[in-house]
Design a protein around this motif. Structure first.
Motif, PDB file in Angstrom:
ATOM      1  N   CYS A   1       5.173   2.260   7.658  1.00  0.00           N
ATOM      2  CA  CYS A   1       5.554   1.136   6.816  1.00  0.00           C
ATOM      3  C   CYS A   1       6.906   1.464   6.188  1.00  0.00           C
ATOM      4  CB  CYS A   1       4.494   0.881   5.753  1.00  0.00           C
ATOM      5  SG  CYS A   1       4.394   2.199   4.552  1.00  0.00           S
TER       6      CYS A   1
ATOM      7  N   CYS B   1       7.666   1.132   2.875  1.00  0.00           N
ATOM      8  CA  CYS B   1       7.600   1.342   1.422  1.00  0.00           C
ATOM      9  C   CYS B   1       8.335   2.592   0.972  1.00  0.00           C
ATOM     10  CB  CYS B   1       6.156   1.439   0.965  1.00  0.00           C
ATOM     11  SG  CYS B   1       5.199  -0.009   1.385  1.00  0.00           S
TER      12      CYS B   1
ATOM     13  N   CYS C   1       1.404   0.092  -0.024  1.00  0.00           N
ATOM     14  CA  CYS C   1       0.850  -1.032   0.743  1.00  0.00           C
ATOM     15  C   CYS C   1      -0.502  -0.724   1.363  1.00  0.00           C
ATOM     16  CB  CYS C   1       1.839  -1.482   1.819  1.00  0.00           C
ATOM     17  SG  CYS C   1       1.972  -0.311   3.179  1.00  0.00           S
TER      18      CYS C   1
ATOM     19  N   CYS D   1      -0.387   4.901   2.724  1.00  0.00           N
ATOM     20  CA  CYS D   1       0.730   4.594   1.844  1.00  0.00           C
ATOM     21  C   CYS D   1       0.176   4.170   0.487  1.00  0.00           C
ATOM     22  CB  CYS D   1       1.580   3.484   2.448  1.00  0.00           C
ATOM     23  SG  CYS D   1       2.805   2.854   1.296  1.00  0.00           S
TER      24      CYS D   1
HETATM   25 ZN   LIG Z   1       3.614   1.147   2.643  1.00  0.00          ZN
END
Ligand SMILES: [Zn+2]
Ligand SMILES: [Zn+2]
Length: 175
Positions: A151, A153, A142, A139
């Motif tokens: 995640c 995001c 993050c 990612c």
């Molecule tokens: Zn992320």
């Protein structure tokens, strides 16, 4: 590792067959430093073509540890290197810069096997390294390795963009 070529240079047509273990433990280039985790001996065939010219052919197999392009996990990449070089020792003696670059693996009447392997590795360097064909990468927000877990995001990012579009759309409606 240097190979003395004086013997093969004594007679036109003379052939020298040798297996040499390079001393390279890592590959250092503009792209970074990569450990060499496995290396087979370099088998070389050096032939005196006459007129101080040599035909150098050979083969080796080595494994280099390279980070995956997407997730940066270490990937062991095995490469087969095949050499086929023509070295002109008349040029080495002339010592002009361009000639030296062309034949950087020659050191006087010695063949530098590590430099030869290095230049071939540079030419054969894989353009793309992936730990697996469908690697999901990391990612960009993050840093989570998306092969191992997910995640939120990307979702948030999309929500934010959608909200902005919605906002513009609402304004447009009000006019
Ligand atoms: Zn992320
Ligand atoms: Zn990967």
């Amino acid at each position: 590792m240097l190979i003395d070529l004086n013997e093969v240079l004594k007679n036109d047509g003379k052939v020298m067959q040798t297996d040499v273990m390079p001393e390279m433990k890592q590959f250092v280039s503009k792209m970074g430093t990569f450990p060499i985790v496995m290396q087979q001996p370099v088998s070389l065939n050096i032939r005196n073509k006459g007129d101080r010219e040599l035909q150098i052919t050979g083969r080796t197999v080595l494994t280099v540890r390279i980070p995956c392009d997407r997730c940066l996990e270490a990937v062991d990449v095995t490469l087969e290197l095949l050499f086929d070089k023509e070295a002109d020792l008349k040029k080495s003696e002339a010592q002009s810069q361009q000639m030296l670059d062309d034949q950087a693996y020659m050191e006087g009447y010695n063949l530098d096997v590590d430099k030869l392997v290095y230049s071939e590795l540079l030419v054969n360097w894989p353009s793309k390294v992936l730990c697996k064909e469908d690697c999901k990468g990391i990612c960009s927000i993050c840093g989570t390795n998306l092969n191992q877990k997910t995640c939120d995001c990307r979702k948030d990012e999309t929500d934010l963009r959608m909200a902005k579009i919605q906002e513009i759309f609402n304004k447009f409606k009000e006019v």
